[in-house]
Design a protein around this motif. Structure first.
Motif, mmCIF file in Angstrom:
data_model
loop_
_atom_site.group_PDB
_atom_site.id
_atom_site.type_symbol
_atom_site.label_atom_id
_atom_site.label_comp_id
_atom_site.label_asym_id
_atom_site.label_seq_id
_atom_site.Cartn_x
_atom_site.Cartn_y
_atom_site.Cartn_z
ATOM 1 N N GLU A 189 0.789 -1.312 0.132
ATOM 2 C CA GLU A 189 -0.077 -0.004 -0.157
ATOM 3 C C GLU A 189 0.765 1.307 -0.145
ATOM 4 O OE1 GLU A 189 -3.499 2.032 2.629
ATOM 5 O OE2 GLU A 189 -2.251 0.359 3.524
ATOM 6 N N ILE A 190 0.340 2.369 -0.444
ATOM 7 C CA ILE A 190 0.992 3.553 -0.750
ATOM 8 C C ILE A 190 0.389 4.801 -0.182
ATOM 9 C CG2 ILE A 190 2.379 5.256 -2.352
ATOM 10 C CD1 ILE A 190 3.219 3.003 -4.000
ATOM 11 N N ALA A 191 1.127 5.591 0.383
ATOM 12 C CA ALA A 191 0.102 6.812 0.848
ATOM 13 C C ALA A 191 1.276 8.148 0.823
ATOM 14 C CB ALA A 191 0.053 6.737 2.437
ATOM 15 N N ILE A 192 0.860 9.162 0.066
ATOM 16 C CA ILE A 192 1.729 10.225 -0.106
ATOM 17 C C ILE A 192 1.346 11.560 0.684
ATOM 18 C CG2 ILE A 192 2.927 11.486 -1.756
ATOM 19 C CD1 ILE A 192 3.019 9.144 -3.547
ATOM 20 N N TYR A 193 2.222 12.148 1.200
ATOM 21 C CA TYR A 193 1.854 13.343 1.906
ATOM 22 C C TYR A 193 1.892 14.622 1.142
ATOM 23 C CZ TYR A 193 2.245 10.916 6.396
ATOM 24 O OH TYR A 193 2.326 10.041 7.469
ATOM 25 N N PRO A 194 1.286 15.868 1.650
ATOM 26 C CA PRO A 194 1.415 16.935 0.828
ATOM 27 C C PRO A 194 2.775 17.315 0.641
ATOM 28 C CG PRO A 194 -0.503 17.189 2.341
ATOM 29 C CD PRO A 194 0.432 15.755 2.653
ATOM 30 N N VAL A 195 3.010 17.935 -0.646
ATOM 31 C CA VAL A 195 4.379 18.590 -0.885
ATOM 32 C C VAL A 195 4.950 19.595 0.375
ATOM 33 C CG1 VAL A 195 5.912 19.824 -2.604
ATOM 34 C CG2 VAL A 195 4.112 18.179 -3.272
ATOM 35 N N VAL A 210 4.405 23.958 4.531
ATOM 36 C CA VAL A 210 3.323 23.621 3.706
ATOM 37 C C VAL A 210 2.139 24.480 3.695
ATOM 38 C CG1 VAL A 210 1.469 21.550 3.721
ATOM 39 C CG2 VAL A 210 4.000 21.314 4.456
ATOM 40 N N PRO A 211 1.250 24.670 2.654
ATOM 41 C CA PRO A 211 1.650 24.405 1.387
ATOM 42 C C PRO A 211 3.134 24.858 0.855
ATOM 43 C CG PRO A 211 -0.120 25.749 1.336
ATOM 44 C CD PRO A 211 0.125 25.394 2.638
ATOM 45 N N ALA A 296 -2.346 25.395 6.844
ATOM 46 C CA ALA A 296 -0.871 25.816 6.631
ATOM 47 C C ALA A 296 -0.039 25.314 7.874
ATOM 48 C CB ALA A 296 -0.662 27.020 6.503
ATOM 49 N N VAL A 297 1.081 24.913 7.663
ATOM 50 C CA VAL A 297 1.997 24.134 8.806
ATOM 51 C C VAL A 297 3.237 24.760 8.428
ATOM 52 C CG1 VAL A 297 2.774 22.201 10.012
ATOM 53 C CG2 VAL A 297 0.495 22.215 8.458
ATOM 54 N N ALA A 298 3.884 25.551 9.412
ATOM 55 C CA ALA A 298 5.109 25.847 9.517
ATOM 56 C C ALA A 298 5.904 25.165 10.561
ATOM 57 C CB ALA A 298 5.410 27.317 9.386
ATOM 58 N N ASP A 348 -3.169 30.519 7.733
ATOM 59 C CA ASP A 348 -2.375 30.815 6.492
ATOM 60 C C ASP A 348 -0.846 30.466 6.793
ATOM 61 O OD1 ASP A 348 -1.019 33.463 6.745
ATOM 62 O OD2 ASP A 348 -3.107 33.721 7.561
ATOM 63 N N LEU A 349 0.193 30.423 5.842
ATOM 64 C CA LEU A 349 1.236 30.263 5.973
ATOM 65 C C LEU A 349 2.019 31.462 6.614
ATOM 66 C CD1 LEU A 349 3.237 27.990 5.772
ATOM 67 C CD2 LEU A 349 3.974 28.586 3.154
ATOM 68 N N ASP A 350 1.884 32.628 6.168
ATOM 69 C CA ASP A 350 2.545 33.686 6.842
ATOM 70 C C ASP A 350 2.235 33.871 8.454
ATOM 71 O OD1 ASP A 350 3.254 34.583 4.442
ATOM 72 O OD2 ASP A 350 1.734 36.100 3.920
#
Ligand code: ADP
Length: 368
Positions: A189-195, A210-211, A296-298, A348-350
């Protein structure tokens, strides 16, 4: 898990919640995962200690790549079940083997050549110009095996100093650095995270965002590359694929076959952290959701600053802010050493990034 650094430490945290008994191989009793309470075998890495570690375990996995590939292959032949397997780990252990195999399979990589002599540098520089980036195939991390070679004289010095071959690459005009984290279970099985975008300084990752500030088609292409790559090399567990975005599009830089610094943000940022996912994957369990928990995640890495301030002493100042999630690796202060990281989720990322940078300034700031 062979190895006992911060990756094993954070894997231990995930293992506790899943009711998994994590046993680790540590070379010293002061290593992060030992202090985190994992059951520990303290020994030098050897065939004997790895056999003892794996005795009775469901699976043997790794928190770093520094194992002798021949030793892993031998242990596999003896019947020790390991994930990832030695053939796949080799892609993270040896940059030259990775480049040769991946380019043969049509994956996008920077132009490269192998150098054993000054003449090889001349030929490469003749085609791509100076400076040339030279890398040792094995053993480097955080830029330890990466040399920017300005001219022929510097190349001659390097050839004289380095034992063995070097990989040559042009000095790329990198627009962005980013990574895709994928998990592949032993059941396929494969799972992929956001870039995730990675902000590097002096070859060390300082922040992840992220993003990622990348066009959708770049993210889609990189995600597809990661998916194809983990299948192609038969990886199991977490795989981090590091990319460059250049004028020539998306290029693979390197791979890690283990939880990776570019995935620490998933602890709070995703439904399933990379550490839990690694355990699920190597045990052949169903993989967890890689969905984001916030828009968003910093994340910032906390490095030992040059000003003599030990960030650990500043922790009470920081935790007044409930949005800042701090992870320390119980490692002693040393300038430049990665001591921990801080993550902020936000709308948001900022906003999220501003809080992580403020946290870093508090922890690494000037003496009071
Ligand atoms: P390590 O294995 O030590 O992390 P990398 O190969 O990832 O080494 O290189 C470390 C950093 O050096 C990269 O993140 C990038 O910033 C820079 N770098 C590596 N290769 C090149 C290149 N060919 N051109 C320009 N910068 C590079």
């Amino acid at each position: 898990m062979a190895g006992a650094g911060q990756l094993a430490q954070m894997t231990q945290q995930a293992a506790i919640s899943l009711g998994i008994e994590l046993r680790i191989l540590a070379e010293k009793e002061t290593e992060s995962a030992v202090l985190a309470g994992a059951r520990t075998l303290v020994a030098e890495t050897s065939a004997e200690s790895l056999r003892e570690l794996a005795e009775g375990a469901a699976v043997l996995t790794f928190d770093h790549e520094g194992f002798d590939p021949d030793l892993l292959a031998q242990l596999k032949d003896e019947g020790i079940h390991m994930a990832p397997g030695p053939e796949a780990v080799l892609f993270a252990q040896d940059k030259l083997i990775a480049r040769e195999n991946l380019s043969r399979e049509g994956f996008p990589l920077p132009p490269f050549a192998v150098a054993e002599s000054i003449e090889d540098f001349d030929a490469f520089a003749g085609e791509h110009g100076w400076p040339v980036v030279a890398k040792t195939p094995r053993g480097g991390y955080d830029g330890g095996g990466v040399f920017i070679v300005e001219d022929r004289e510097a190349a001659a010095d390097l050839v004289a100093k380095v034992d063995g071959v070097l990989i040559l690459e042009p000095l790329l005009a990198i627009k962005r650095e980013f990574a895709v984290l994928a998990a592949r279970s032993t059941a396929g099985e494969i799972a992929i995270y956001p870039v995730v975008e990675t902000i590097q300084k002096d070859a060390i990752c300082h922040e992840t965002l992220v993003p990622a500030a990348l066009p959708d088609e770049v993210c889609a292409e990189a995600t597809e590359i990661a998916r194809r790559l983990v299948e192609e090399i038969g990886a199991t567990g977490i795989v981090a694929v590091e990319f460059f975005l250049t004028e020539d599009g998306v290029l693979i830089n390197e791979l890690a076959l283990r939880p990776h610094n570019s995935g620490h943000w998933t602890i709070e940022g995703c439904v399933t952290s990379q550490f839990e996912q690694h355990l699920r994957a190597v045990l052949g369990w169903p993989l967890g959701s890689t969905e984001l928990r916030a828009p968003a995640v910093a994340l910032v890495n906390i490095l030992g600053p040059d000003n003599g301030v030990d960030p650990l002493e500043r922790v009470p100042d920081l935790i007044a802010d409930p949005d800042v999630r701090l992870h320390l690796y119980t490692k002693g202060y040393r300038p430049g050493r990665k001591l921990g990281h801080a993550t902020v989720l936000g709308p948001d990322l900022d906003a999220a990034r501003a809080k992580t940078l403020h946290a870093r300034a508090l922890l690494q700031g000037e003496p009071k």
